[in-house]
Design an enzyme around this catalytic site. Structure first.
Site, short mmCIF file in Angstrom:
data_model
loop_
_atom_site.label_atom_id
_atom_site.label_comp_id
_atom_site.label_asym_id
_atom_site.label_seq_id
_atom_site.Cartn_x
_atom_site.Cartn_y
_atom_site.Cartn_z
N ARG A 59 0.79 -1.31 -0.03
CA ARG A 59 -0.10 0.03 -0.07
C ARG A 59 0.79 1.21 0.10
NH1 ARG A 59 -2.13 2.15 4.50
NH2 ARG A 59 -2.20 0.31 5.43
N TYR A 112 -17.59 14.19 -14.81
CA TYR A 112 -18.16 12.72 -14.81
C TYR A 112 -19.08 12.73 -13.50
CZ TYR A 112 -17.68 7.78 -14.01
OH TYR A 112 -17.99 6.58 -13.57
N ASP A 184 -8.77 16.69 -15.10
CA ASP A 184 -9.07 15.31 -15.50
C ASP A 184 -8.55 15.00 -17.09
OD1 ASP A 184 -10.14 12.86 -16.27
OD2 ASP A 184 -11.53 13.10 -14.85
N LYS A 209 -9.19 3.86 -18.91
CA LYS A 209 -9.54 4.19 -20.30
C LYS A 209 -8.54 4.07 -21.18
CE LYS A 209 -13.73 4.72 -18.28
NZ LYS A 209 -13.57 5.84 -17.26
N1 PLP Z 1 -13.07 11.01 -15.21
C1 PLP Z 1 -13.63 10.53 -16.13
C2 PLP Z 1 -13.71 11.54 -17.29
C3 PLP Z 1 -14.46 9.42 -16.25
O1 PLP Z 1 -14.85 9.19 -17.71
C4 PLP Z 1 -14.27 8.31 -15.43
C5 PLP Z 1 -15.14 7.08 -15.84
O2 PLP Z 1 -15.73 6.79 -16.47
C6 PLP Z 1 -13.55 8.56 -14.34
C7 PLP Z 1 -13.13 9.83 -13.81
C8 PLP Z 1 -13.88 7.74 -13.35
O3 PLP Z 1 -12.88 6.59 -13.40
P1 PLP Z 1 -12.90 5.02 -12.84
O4 PLP Z 1 -14.21 4.45 -13.44
O5 PLP Z 1 -11.70 4.49 -13.26
O6 PLP Z 1 -13.15 5.04 -11.45
#
Ligand code: PLP
Length: 395
Positions: A59, A112, A184, A209
Site C-alpha cells: 500500500r 463525470y 481530468d 480508459k
Molecule cells: N473521470 C472521467 C472523465 C471518467 O470518464 C471516469 C469514468 O468513466 C472517471 C473519471 C472515473 O474513473 P474510474 O471508473 O476508473 O473510477
C-alpha cells in the site's frame, strides 16, 4: 526522477524501466506481493523512519507500481505520479488532500457523474462547497473564485458533451490567485494533451480508459509536481488506501506501450465517423472537437495535438428513439467506459450521468437523445455501416 528519453513513442515503452536492474527481463516483472521482508529489525526501523530507501508494504509502494508511476510521470511531463485502484480513487485522493472543512472548489460546468457525486458528498459531510462555471472567459473564472476557493477542477474535453476549456487561461488566473488547477485528462491521454505543460498543477486519469486500452483494468493515475505528489502519497493515498494492485499496474505497463499507435487509430476512425454522422438527416447535433464548425475547434488546435476518439451526438426524436437506435446496433457494444479497442456507445442521461439531477444535466447539455460513442479500433467502414443500418431502422 530521471528522465531518459524525449520522444513520447519511446517513453511509453522504456521510461522507468531498465532490464539490467531486473535479471535482464524484457518485460517488467510483476511483484505480486503484499509485503517486503527486512533483513533485521533495525532495517525495518530505518525504513519506517525514512532513513533507508526500500519497500515496506505494497500500500506504501511496490516495484511494479513504481515503474508505472515513473513512466506516467514522464509521459505527462510531471515530476512524479501516483497510481490508484480506480479513477475515482485518484479523484477523491486529490480533492480530499487539497481541501478541509468550509473550503470551496471551482469546477468546470460538466464533470463525470461520480465526480459530481463526490463533490456533493464532500459538501454534505464537510461543508466543502463547490460551484460550476462554464469557464468561457477569464472574467467569468475570476468572478467565480471566492476567498475560500482552494483549487480549480477542470475536465476537458468534458464528459460527455466534448466541450473544451482553455487550460492556459484557467492556469494563468489560478496563478494570480495562488491556487492549483487539477485537470481530468482521461479523454485525451497524455498523447493528445499535456495540461502540466500549459501551467496546470495536477492531472488525473481514469487509467481504466486509454492508458489501459484493453477494457480489462480499473485504475487511476495522478501526476504533477513532486511536493504535491509527496503530500498526496503520504496522506490520502496511504491512509485512505485506494492503491492499485501490482497485477493491474503490470497490465497498464503493457497497454501503455501501444498508446500512441492506438490513439492515432482512434483519432483517425473518429474523424471519419464524425464526418459521416454530420451528414445524416437523423442526427440533430454533433459534438466533436475536430469538427471545424465546433465552437471549441480553435481551443482544440491550441491545446490538443488531435481531437481524440470520443464523439457525442443527439438524434432527432425522443429518449425512446435513442434507446431503439442503441438496441439496433450489432457491432457497437452498449457499455459505459471508453478508450477500448471495441467501439462503445452509452446513453449519458440514464447511465454515466444518471446521478446528476435533471436540472444540472440540462445545464451540462445532457439531453435525453444525447449518445456518446467511444470510437474503437475496428475498420471504420464497419463502424459506419453499423451506425447506418441502425439509423435506417429508427428513422
Ligand atoms: N473521470 C472521467 C472523465 C471518467 O470518464 C471516469 C469514468 O468513466 C472517471 C473519471 C472515473 O474513473 P474510474 O471508473 O476508473 O473510477
Amino acid at each position: 526522477m530521471a528522465k531518459n528519453y524525449d520522444r513520447f513513442e519511446t517513453k511509453v515503452i522504456h521510461e522507468g524501466y531498465n532490464s539490467v536492474d531486473y535479471q535482464d527481463s524484457l518485460a517488467p516483472p510483476l511483484y505480486q506481493t503484499s509485503t517486503f521482508t527486512f533483513k533485521d529489525a533495525q532495517q525495518g526501523e530505518r525504513r519506517f523512519a525514512g532513513e533507508e530507501a526500500g519497500y515496506i508494504y505494497s500500500r506504501l509502494g511496490n516495484p511494479t507500481v513504481s515503474i508505472l508511476e515513473e513512466r506516467m510521470a514522464a509521459l505527462e511531463n510531471g515530476e512524479g505520479a501516483l497510481a490508484f485502484g480506480s479513477g475515482m480513487a485518484a479523484v477523491s485522493a486529490v480533492l480530499l488532500s487539497l481541501t478541509k472543512a468550509n473550503d470551496h472548489i471551482l469546477c468546470s460546468q460538466g464533470v463525470y457523474g461520480c465526480t459530481f457525486g463526490l463533490l456533493n458528498l464532500m459538501e454534505e459531510k464537510y461543508n466543502i462547497t463547490h460551484d460550476f462555471s462554464a469557464m468561457e472567459s477569464a472574467e467569468e473564472i475570476r468572478n467565480s473564485i471566492k476567498p475560500e476557493t482552494v483549487c480549480i477542477y477542470v475536465e476537458t474535453p468534458i464528459n460527455p458533451t466534448m466541450k473544451l476549456i482553455d487550460l492556459e487561461m484557467v492556469a494563468s488566473i489560478a496563478k494570480e490567485k495562488g491556487i492549483p488547477v487539477i485537470v481530468d485528462n482521461t479523454f485525451s491521454s497524455p498523447y493528445l494533451q499535456k495540461p502540466l505543460d500549459l501551467g496546470c498543477d495536477i492531472i488525473i486519469h481514469s487509467a481504466t480508459k486509454y492508458i489501459c486500452g484493453h477494457g480489462d483494468v480499473i485504475a487511476g493515475i495522478v501526476a504533477g509536481k513532486k511536493d504535491l505528489m509527496d503530500h498526496i502519497r503520504m496522506t490520502t493515498q496511504k491512509d485512505i488506501g485506494g492503491v492499485i494492485s501490482p497485477f493491474d499496474a503490470w497490465l497498464l505497463l503493457r497497454g501503455l506501450k501501444t498508446l500512441p499507435v492506438r490513439m492515432d487509430r482512434h483519432c483517425e476512425n473518429a474523424e471519419k465517423i464524425a464526418a459521416f454522422l454530420k451528414e445524416q438527416p437523423g442526427v440533430d447535433k454533433l459534438y466533436y472537437p475536430g469538427d471545424p464548425d465546433n465552437p471549441n475547434y480553435e481551443t482544440m488546435k491550441k491545446q490538443m495535438s488531435k481531437p481524440g476518439g470520443l464523439i457525442a451526438f443527439t438524434l432527432k426524436g425522443t429518449k425512446e428513439t435513442a434507446q431503439r437506435f442503441m438496441n439496433e446496433l450489432k457491432l457497437i457494444k452498449i457499455a459505459v467506459s471508453l478508450g477500448d479497442a471495441e467501439t462503445l456507445i452509452q446513453h449519458p442521461a440514464t447511465m454515466t450521468h444518471a446521478v446528476v439531477p435533471e436540472a444540472s444535466r440540462e445545464k451540462m447539455g445532457i439531453t435525453d437523445t444525447l449518445l456518446r460513442v467511444s470510437v474503437g479500433l475496428e475498420a471504420w467502414e464497419d463502424i459506419r455501416d453499423d451506425i447506418m443500418q441502425a439509423l435506417n431502422k429508427v428513422q
